[in-house]
Design a protein around this motif. Structure first.
Motif, PDB file in Angstrom:
ATOM      1  N   LEU A 119       7.872  -5.360  13.754  1.00 60.95           N
ATOM      2  CA  LEU A 119       8.981  -4.447  13.519  1.00 60.95           C
ATOM      3  C   LEU A 119       9.785  -4.356  14.819  1.00 60.95           C
ATOM      4  N   ARG A 164      12.402   0.946  17.280  1.00 58.90           N
ATOM      5  CA  ARG A 164      13.546   1.805  16.970  1.00 58.90           C
ATOM      6  C   ARG A 164      13.711   2.854  18.063  1.00 58.90           C
ATOM      7  N   GLU A 176      14.296   5.966  17.761  1.00 60.48           N
ATOM      8  CA  GLU A 176      13.630   7.244  17.466  1.00 60.48           C
ATOM      9  C   GLU A 176      12.132   7.200  17.778  1.00 60.48           C
ATOM     10  N   LEU A 236       2.769   4.025  11.867  1.00 59.94           N
ATOM     11  CA  LEU A 236       2.268   3.224  10.745  1.00 59.94           C
ATOM     12  C   LEU A 236       3.387   2.963   9.747  1.00 59.94           C
ATOM     13  N   PRO A 237       3.183   2.007   8.826  1.00 64.38           N
ATOM     14  CA  PRO A 237       4.186   1.820   7.774  1.00 64.38           C
ATOM     15  C   PRO A 237       4.267   3.094   6.934  1.00 64.38           C
ATOM     16  N   TYR A 238       5.496   3.583   6.677  1.00 65.42           N
ATOM     17  CA  TYR A 238       5.604   4.836   5.906  1.00 65.42           C
ATOM     18  C   TYR A 238       6.736   4.853   4.884  1.00 65.42           C
ATOM     19  N   VAL A 239       7.325   3.698   4.620  1.00 67.55           N
ATOM     20  CA  VAL A 239       8.420   3.678   3.642  1.00 67.55           C
ATOM     21  C   VAL A 239       7.829   3.729   2.223  1.00 67.55           C
ATOM     22  N   LEU A 273      16.744   0.273   1.448  1.00 64.31           N
ATOM     23  CA  LEU A 273      16.819  -0.080   2.866  1.00 64.31           C
ATOM     24  C   LEU A 273      17.930  -1.103   3.060  1.00 64.31           C
ATOM     25  N   ILE A 301      17.110  -5.056   7.116  1.00 64.09           N
ATOM     26  CA  ILE A 301      15.695  -4.720   7.278  1.00 64.09           C
ATOM     27  C   ILE A 301      14.867  -5.437   6.203  1.00 64.09           C
ATOM     28  N   ALA A 350       4.810  -3.975   7.829  1.00 65.03           N
ATOM     29  CA  ALA A 350       4.961  -2.977   8.899  1.00 65.03           C
ATOM     30  C   ALA A 350       5.775  -1.783   8.423  1.00 65.03           C
ATOM     31  N   LEU A 351       6.304  -1.873   7.189  1.00 66.53           N
ATOM     32  CA  LEU A 351       7.210  -0.833   6.695  1.00 66.53           C
ATOM     33  C   LEU A 351       6.649  -0.073   5.502  1.00 66.53           C
ATOM     34  N   GLU A 398       4.237   9.013  13.981  1.00 67.72           N
ATOM     35  CA  GLU A 398       5.636   8.953  13.560  1.00 67.72           C
ATOM     36  C   GLU A 398       5.669   9.028  12.037  1.00 67.72           C
TER      37      GLU A 398
HETATM   38  N1  GLN Z   1      11.878   3.757  10.749  1.00 68.33           N
HETATM   39  C1  GLN Z   1      11.610   2.513  10.087  1.00 68.33           C
HETATM   40  C2  GLN Z   1      12.820   2.121   9.243  1.00 68.33           C
HETATM   41  O1  GLN Z   1      13.840   1.906   9.812  1.00 68.33           O
HETATM   42  C3  GLN Z   1      10.326   2.572   9.342  1.00 68.33           C
HETATM   43  C4  GLN Z   1       9.221   2.345  10.308  1.00 68.33           C
HETATM   44  C5  GLN Z   1       7.877   2.544   9.714  1.00 68.33           C
HETATM   45  O2  GLN Z   1       7.624   2.388   8.521  1.00 68.33           O
HETATM   46  N2  GLN Z   1       6.980   2.865  10.572  1.00 68.33           N
HETATM   47  O3  GLN Z   1      12.817   1.988   8.061  1.00 68.33           O
END
Ligand code: GLN
Length: 297
Positions: free
Chosen positions: A97, A100, A102, A200-203, A211, A215, A223-224, A254
């Motif tokens: 990834l 970013r 943030e 961690l992946p959090y989408v 998205l 991306i 990773a997403l 995060e």
């Molecule tokens: N912030 C990421 C995005 O741009 C997602 C990163 C994550 O899943 N850790 O979508």
């Protein structure tokens, strides 16, 4: 007849930025600058200092290739192989990834609580980074806390290669032990880390289609994507983390926009934490959830 006048830096920048804008490429001006600087082996500032400099045909050809890749939506960081994070230059490849801005909030959130502990020379302090990717987070932390040792895991071997190389380039390879593992697999409970940090992946599955194509088509989905509600990995981590932290150790995660309350709840369910807190990013999104393990879980 006179040969056509060669393109100068300033003219090409204007042309490429307009071209990108026309084609709906994001950050058209910045993309043009970074790619031209890369094609010429210059810094972005140099482009302005040498704005009248003409390009050789080879330089022009090199730049055109980069422009075409960007036109297809490929992120600038993958084209150049670099991305800045925490004012450090990181190598990136499509195996990781792209760091970013943030995510710097995550680094800050950990530093805030560890900086004081780390000054006491006697506290043997080790940290764990779960899902290290390019290594950006753990490398920034290792540089800020020279007395601290880290373990960094990722399921992807290709990502770990990138992370190891970044650690070497930033001279913190001695402070970080990288190894391939899925979350805590391969780590013994009771290890007694002083901190666990994770991006961690959090989408959520349903948000994938929304998205940006940039991306979706180029960054590693592994990773997403975090399952149905995006919290599959964070849920596992929240349950297991208390067993790997020493009393009063910290966890910092995060999270995606709107996920902080659910993640706070996941942590609260275990009854193992206090000092639960969310920390906003520059856009006001609650981006990091941080908590401290109780003395006795
Ligand atoms: N912030 C990421 C995005 O741009 C997602 C990163 C994550 O899943 N850790 O979508």
């Amino acid at each position: 007849m006179a040969a056509p006048k060669p393109w100068t830096i300033v003219e090409l920048l204007r042309w490429a930025a307009d071209y990108f804008r026309d084609k709906g490429v994001s950050e058209p001006r910045a993309s043009a600058e970074v790619l031209l600087a890369n094609a010429l082996g210059l810094s972005r500032l140099d482009l302005y200092l040498r704005h009248d400099q003409p390009l050789t045909p080879e330089e022009l050809a090199r730049f055109k290739t980069l422009v075409l890749r960007r036109r297809q939506g490929e992120p600038v960081a993958y084209i150049t192989g670099h991305r800045e994070f925490w004012s450090l230059d990181f190598l990136v490849s499509p195996a990781v990834l792209i760091p970013r801005p943030e995510t710097e909030i995550l680094v800050q959130a950990v530093l805030e609580v560890l900086k004081t502990e780390n000054r006491k020379p006697k506290t043997e302090n080790r940290g764990l980074d779960v899902g290290t990717g390019s290594g950006a987070v753990v490398i920034a932390l290792a540089r800020e806390l020279p007395g601290m040792q880290w373990v960094a895991v990722d399921v992807s071997r290709a990502a770990l290669d990138v992370a190891r190389e970044n650690a070497r380039r930033h001279r913190v390879a001695q402070q970080i032990h990288f190894f391939q593992a899925d979350l805590f697999a391969g780590l013994k409970p009771g290890f007694g880390f002083g901190a666990i940090v994770a991006n961690l992946p959090y989408v959520p599955r349903g948000e994938w289609e929304q998205l940006p194509r940039e991306i979706r088509s180029f960054e590693p989905p592994g990773a997403l994507l975090g399952g149905e509600d995006g919290l599959d990995f964070i849920r596992l981590l929240a349950r297991q983390a208390p067993h790997y932290l020493r009393p009063r150790g910290w966890v910092a995660l995060e999270v995606g926009a709107g996920q902080a309350p659910a993640v706070m709840e996941l942590l609260e369910e275990t009854g193992a934490w206090h000092c639960l807190e969310t920390i906003p990013d520059y856009q006001g999104i609650q981006r990091v959830v941080r908590a401290q393990r109780l003395d006795a879980p």
